[in-house]
Design a protein around this motif. Structure first.
Motif, PDB file in Angstrom:
ATOM      1  N   ALA A 286       0.831  -1.209   0.000  1.00  0.00           N
ATOM      2  CA  ALA A 286       0.000   0.000   0.000  1.00  0.00           C
ATOM      3  C   ALA A 286       0.865   1.259   0.000  1.00  0.00           C
ATOM      4  O   ALA A 286       0.622   2.206  -0.759  1.00  0.00           O
ATOM      5  N   ALA A 287       1.897   1.276   0.844  1.00  0.00           N
ATOM      6  CA  ALA A 287       2.774   2.449   0.921  1.00  0.00           C
ATOM      7  C   ALA A 287       3.464   2.709  -0.416  1.00  0.00           C
ATOM      8  O   ALA A 287       3.601   3.866  -0.851  1.00  0.00           O
ATOM      9  N   GLU A 288       3.880   1.635  -1.069  1.00  0.00           N
ATOM     10  CA  GLU A 288       4.608   1.795  -2.332  1.00  0.00           C
ATOM     11  C   GLU A 288       3.740   2.354  -3.442  1.00  0.00           C
ATOM     12  O   GLU A 288       4.259   2.874  -4.439  1.00  0.00           O
ATOM     13  N   ARG A 289       2.432   2.295  -3.275  1.00  0.00           N
ATOM     14  CA  ARG A 289       1.546   2.844  -4.312  1.00  0.00           C
ATOM     15  C   ARG A 289       1.578   4.369  -4.363  1.00  0.00           C
ATOM     16  O   ARG A 289       1.095   4.964  -5.329  1.00  0.00           O
ATOM     17  N   PHE A 290       2.153   5.003  -3.347  1.00  0.00           N
ATOM     18  CA  PHE A 290       2.394   6.448  -3.443  1.00  0.00           C
ATOM     19  C   PHE A 290       3.239   6.766  -4.679  1.00  0.00           C
ATOM     20  O   PHE A 290       3.135   7.848  -5.254  1.00  0.00           O
ATOM     21  N   ALA A 291       4.081   5.820  -5.077  1.00  0.00           N
ATOM     22  CA  ALA A 291       4.958   6.050  -6.228  1.00  0.00           C
ATOM     23  C   ALA A 291       4.172   6.291  -7.507  1.00  0.00           C
ATOM     24  O   ALA A 291       4.665   6.967  -8.435  1.00  0.00           O
ATOM     25  N   GLU A 292       2.952   5.768  -7.581  1.00  0.00           N
ATOM     26  CA  GLU A 292       2.119   5.969  -8.771  1.00  0.00           C
ATOM     27  C   GLU A 292       1.822   7.448  -9.004  1.00  0.00           C
ATOM     28  O   GLU A 292       1.532   7.869 -10.125  1.00  0.00           O
TER      29      GLU A 292
END
Length: 475
Positions: A286-292
């Motif tokens: 979930a946190a890594e989806r900030f990269a989108e």
């Protein structure tokens, strides 16, 4: 109105407030809807054991005598208050047999503030005895069950509030948080729970004028609704010398601002705790989806190595000053965990307190320095998925046994010690369909950037709207 009950129950708090302000519905209509919904589902989960609908309807009628534009931010929206907090004329048990029949003579400042802003109080939400232990059960009302799986814990101590939101018996709910009591139940129940900065929400001082481990805060089904309630809760009061004035820009507008963080940090464990591998994987994804959205995501955390010792001492001291008299006079009516906490506090030396306070100062300073590099810090809100309700607490995780019944909460109590606002955002589900919350943390007094960042990720994840649900038996 019955035909549209389901539509209203599922509506956001912001949408319901808009309907109130437009005159499409009245506070009395909403109380009728809630009373029916509670009759349908609360017997299965035990979230709202004390109801005060007569008082609520009297308050609603008085509010309706005012023009719609003068009914406050909440405009007559009903909400429950946690059973640790006084509501005038309503039973407040604190989850303890000692106070089983206690009727509050006066409301807490936070309740007065909410009512002045158009909130209508219709229930008290269940809590563990004195809020101790992150599993909502007590000798007065029994356990509160997790609606996603009725054999599971709702966490705590704001467990009743979280379950009310998850089952559609509340649009917004009040809670409080010392060692994660707004964030843990939000994580377990698939809703939002937010711990604001110290002083953001005024409350009545008790036992010590500057007690600040515990703060009051909002719970809701989504970020915008949580921001709306924080606006209605915020503001200074002369009786609370730590309380802060209302900011020029509302928290709801901050949540809707579209402002985005540039760089965020994720940590699965803050360097201080074991974490269930499935929970770590879900929160990391979930946190890594900030990269989108073009946000830089890195793995990092501030140095919080003293958190266990520091929290153990400061929490024990808080229990000693607030509950020592009960230990002397009502010991036989206290649960073992509360007795342990008080006795730990009474054994403390001034040297231990000196050390713990210095540790907290150091952790808060290092965390503030950390936020010069990162806009937000992300971590699991709880280190496990909802556990069987008959377990009083989490005794071990990922093969690590804990020293005491609160140590499993380190990932949230470390943030308490660092004086940061933080919230739990629903971020996914385990393979067995249980909710997992992502803890999002901002620097002290950074609620606006916290809410803006959380709203951005909420939009990316697309999980908003999964509650309310009807209570579900175990699969």
């Amino acid at each position: 109105m019955v035909g549209s009950d389901q539509e209203l129950v599922r509506a956001t708090a912001c949408a319901v407030v808009d309907k109130l302000k437009a005159g499409e519905i009245t506070p009395l209509d909403l109380l009728d809807v809630l009373e029916r919904r509670i009759g349908q589902v609360d017997g299965k989960v035990n979230a709202l054991p004390t109801l005060c609908f007569d008082r609520a309807r009297d308050h609603a009628r008085a509010l309706m005598k005012k023009p719609a534009g003068e009914r406050g931010l909440l405009a007559g929206l009903p909400l429950p208050i946690k059973d640790l907090t006084n509501v005038e004329g309503v039973r407040t048990t604190q989850g303890s047999p000692i106070y089983r029949d206690t009727i509050s003579a006066r409301s807490d400042i936070v309740v007065e503030h909410l009512e002045a802003n158009g909130g209508v109080i219709y229930a008290k939400s269940n809590t563990p005895e004195f809020g101790a232990g992150a599993n909502t059960f007590n000798e007065v009302f029994g356990p509160t069950l997790n609606p996603w799986d009725l054999t599971r814990s709702a966490a705590g101590s704001s467990g009743g509030a979280a379950v009310a939101l998850a089952t559609g018996t509340a649009w917004l709910a009040h809670g409080s948080d010392m060692g994660g009591s707004l964030r843990n139940p939000a994580s377990f129940c698939g809703i939002v729970g937010m711990r604001p900065s110290i002083g953001r929400v005024a409350h009545s001082p008790a036992f010590k004028i500057d007690r600040n481990l515990t703060v009051h805060g909002p719970m809701a089904r989504n970020i915008e609704d949580a921001a709306l309630l924080l606006d209605a809760m915020s503001g200074e009061h002369p009786a609370d010398p730590l309380s802060l004035p209302v900011l020029p820009t509302s928290f709801l507008s901050a949540a809707r601002s579209g402002e985005r963080p540039k760089r965020i940090a994720y940590s699965p464990d803050l360097g201080i705790t074991p974490v269930d591998p499935e929970v770590a994987a879900i929160t990391r994804k979930a946190a890594e989806r900030f990269a989108e959205a073009g946000v830089i995501v890195e793995e990092a955390h501030p140095d919080l190595r003293e958190a266990h010792e520091c929290f153990h001492v400061l929490r024990a001291f808080d229990f000693a000053i607030s509950k020592a008299a009960l230990l002397r006079t009502k010991r036989d009516q206290l649960k073992p965990e509360v007795i342990w906490n008080i006795e730990e506090g009474l054994k403390l030396s001034v040297e231990q307190l000196e050390r713990a306070e210095a540790q907290r100062v150091a952790m808060a300073a290092r965390t503030l320095e950390f936020f010069k590099t990162y806009d937000l810090l992300l971590a699991p809100a709880t280190i496990v998925a909802p556990f069987p309700v008959e377990n009083r607490y989490v005794a071990e995780c990922a093969g690590v046994k804990f020293d005491n019944y609160v140590q499993w909460l380190a990932i949230v109590y470390a943030i308490t010690l660092a004086c940061c606002p933080a919230l739990s955002l629903p971020c996914g589900f385990t393979a067995s369909g249980l909710p997992v919350g992502l803890q999002i943390v901002a620097p002290s007094r950074g609620e606006a950037q916290l809410l803006a960042g959380a709203k951005m990720l909420e939009d990316i994840l697309g999980i908003r709207g999964t509650t309310p649900i009807d209570p579900r038996p175990a699969k």
